[in-house]
Design a protein around this motif. Structure first.
Motif, mmCIF file in Angstrom:
data_model
loop_
_atom_site.group_PDB
_atom_site.id
_atom_site.type_symbol
_atom_site.label_atom_id
_atom_site.label_comp_id
_atom_site.label_asym_id
_atom_site.label_seq_id
_atom_site.Cartn_x
_atom_site.Cartn_y
_atom_site.Cartn_z
ATOM 1 N N ASN A 199 0.720 -1.137 -0.065
ATOM 2 C CA ASN A 199 -0.102 0.191 -0.160
ATOM 3 C C ASN A 199 0.811 1.356 -0.065
ATOM 4 O O ASN A 199 1.925 1.047 0.561
ATOM 5 N N LYS A 222 -0.941 -10.969 15.958
ATOM 6 C CA LYS A 222 -0.778 -9.516 15.311
ATOM 7 C C LYS A 222 0.578 -8.893 15.892
ATOM 8 O O LYS A 222 1.265 -8.254 15.201
ATOM 9 N N ILE A 234 9.580 -5.477 12.339
ATOM 10 C CA ILE A 234 9.591 -3.799 11.867
ATOM 11 C C ILE A 234 9.952 -3.063 12.853
ATOM 12 O O ILE A 234 11.114 -2.214 12.749
ATOM 13 N N PHE A 267 -3.265 6.136 8.265
ATOM 14 C CA PHE A 267 -1.965 6.145 9.017
ATOM 15 C C PHE A 267 -1.792 6.866 10.315
ATOM 16 O O PHE A 267 -1.342 6.401 11.397
ATOM 17 N N PHE A 278 5.376 -0.628 8.721
ATOM 18 C CA PHE A 278 4.853 -0.082 9.598
ATOM 19 C C PHE A 278 3.282 0.226 9.177
ATOM 20 O O PHE A 278 2.353 -0.354 9.801
ATOM 21 N N TYR A 279 3.088 0.936 8.273
ATOM 22 C CA TYR A 279 1.872 1.362 7.782
ATOM 23 C C TYR A 279 0.939 0.109 7.200
ATOM 24 O O TYR A 279 -0.068 0.000 7.698
ATOM 25 N N ASN A 280 1.749 -0.638 6.686
ATOM 26 C CA ASN A 280 1.161 -2.029 5.963
ATOM 27 C C ASN A 280 0.779 -2.823 7.082
ATOM 28 O O ASN A 280 -0.469 -3.466 7.338
ATOM 29 N N TRP A 281 1.362 -3.162 8.086
ATOM 30 C CA TRP A 281 1.125 -3.648 9.305
ATOM 31 C C TRP A 281 -0.295 -3.240 10.024
ATOM 32 O O TRP A 281 -1.079 -4.021 10.296
ATOM 33 N N GLY A 282 -0.259 -1.890 10.160
ATOM 34 C CA GLY A 282 -1.535 -1.254 10.612
ATOM 35 C C GLY A 282 -2.655 -1.609 9.682
ATOM 36 O O GLY A 282 -3.673 -1.885 10.320
ATOM 37 N N VAL A 283 -2.366 -1.540 8.537
ATOM 38 C CA VAL A 283 -3.693 -1.512 7.553
ATOM 39 C C VAL A 283 -4.201 -2.930 7.728
ATOM 40 O O VAL A 283 -5.288 -3.347 7.633
ATOM 41 N N ASP A 284 -3.279 -3.925 7.833
ATOM 42 C CA ASP A 284 -3.695 -5.139 7.761
ATOM 43 C C ASP A 284 -4.237 -5.572 9.262
ATOM 44 O O ASP A 284 -5.236 -6.610 9.138
ATOM 45 N N ASN A 285 -3.791 -5.174 10.176
ATOM 46 C CA ASN A 285 -4.146 -5.696 11.463
ATOM 47 C C ASN A 285 -4.825 -4.581 12.315
ATOM 48 O O ASN A 285 -5.288 -5.185 13.421
ATOM 49 N N ILE A 326 -3.439 4.595 12.860
ATOM 50 C CA ILE A 326 -2.422 3.438 13.343
ATOM 51 C C ILE A 326 -1.682 4.175 14.373
ATOM 52 O O ILE A 326 -1.273 3.461 15.272
#
Lengths: 111, 111
Positions: free
Chosen positions: A2, A86, A93, A13, B97-104, A16
């Motif tokens: 993404n 999770k 990261i 963002f 980090f952003y992708n982790w957040g979007v996924d989780n 998050i």
DNA sequence: GTAGCTACTTTCAAAAGTAAAGTATTAAGA
DNA sequence: TCTTAATACTTTACTTTTGAAAGTAGCTAC
């Protein structure tokens, strides 16, 4: 993959960051990479954190299922905190993030 | 690879978080991945940030050489902010980090 | 001469964070 | 029996940080 390229994604963002972007979250998560910990153990391990903030952060991380809280009916009571699946995914990261910091911002003694 | 396993290293991590772990730093850095930006442009792009906080964060990020500040003697004045080499190295990390957040944590509309 | 542009600065109220002491429950030692 | 101790919080009073809004400087175009 993404990419953040519009206002809406910027807002995502920030959502998050609101959850794990605070002063204490990542420190707590990092400590839990080495396994489950009890409340007082965390309090001793996270430098300078106070009780009220540790309680607040643990509650927040548990709410978003990043950590889980297990209570044992012992006397005195025992509470164990550990990472969920999770949460465990954050390990590479946060490791990269820490290493970036050590290399670019802060030179700690053993480097 | 560095590992955080003692109190001293925890303190190092907290020093790092003090610099880029705040509410706004990563949002600003993320926007700068797409190239240099002027002050008002950043203010429009970072959702909900106020002038005082943007000034403070930019000053902080510049102090630690994560971004650079270039002033042009135009009328009205022009100031350009861009990432330094140090700052650019954060791109894959903040992306992960952003992708982790979007996924989780957060499911944004277009996912 | 008045409005507009940019990149801030200032002021004051509101929110968040900190320190220190207190609480509940039980158990072991003097 | 009375005191001390242990864990996992809660509460209170205070300090620091953040946020919203308005103001500033220097010039320009209408």
């Amino acid at each position: 993959m993404n990419k953040i390229n519009n206002y809406e994604e910027q807002c995502a963002f920030q959502e998050i960051l609101k959850i794990i972007g605070g002063k204490w979250s990542m420190s707590i998560i990092y400590i839990l990479f080495s396994g489950k910990k009890r409340f007082n153990e965390l309090q001793r391990t996270v430098p300078h954190i106070n009780t009220r903030m540790l309680v607040k952060e643990l509650k927040n991380l548990a709410e978003y299922k990043i950590i889980s809280r297990k209570v044992f009916a012992t006397v005195p009571p025992t509470v164990e905190y550990s990472l969920t699946e999770k949460g465990k995914k954050l390990e590479p990261i946060i490791n990269d993030f820490y290493n970036w910091g050590v290399d670019n911002l802060y030179e700690y003694p053993g480097k």
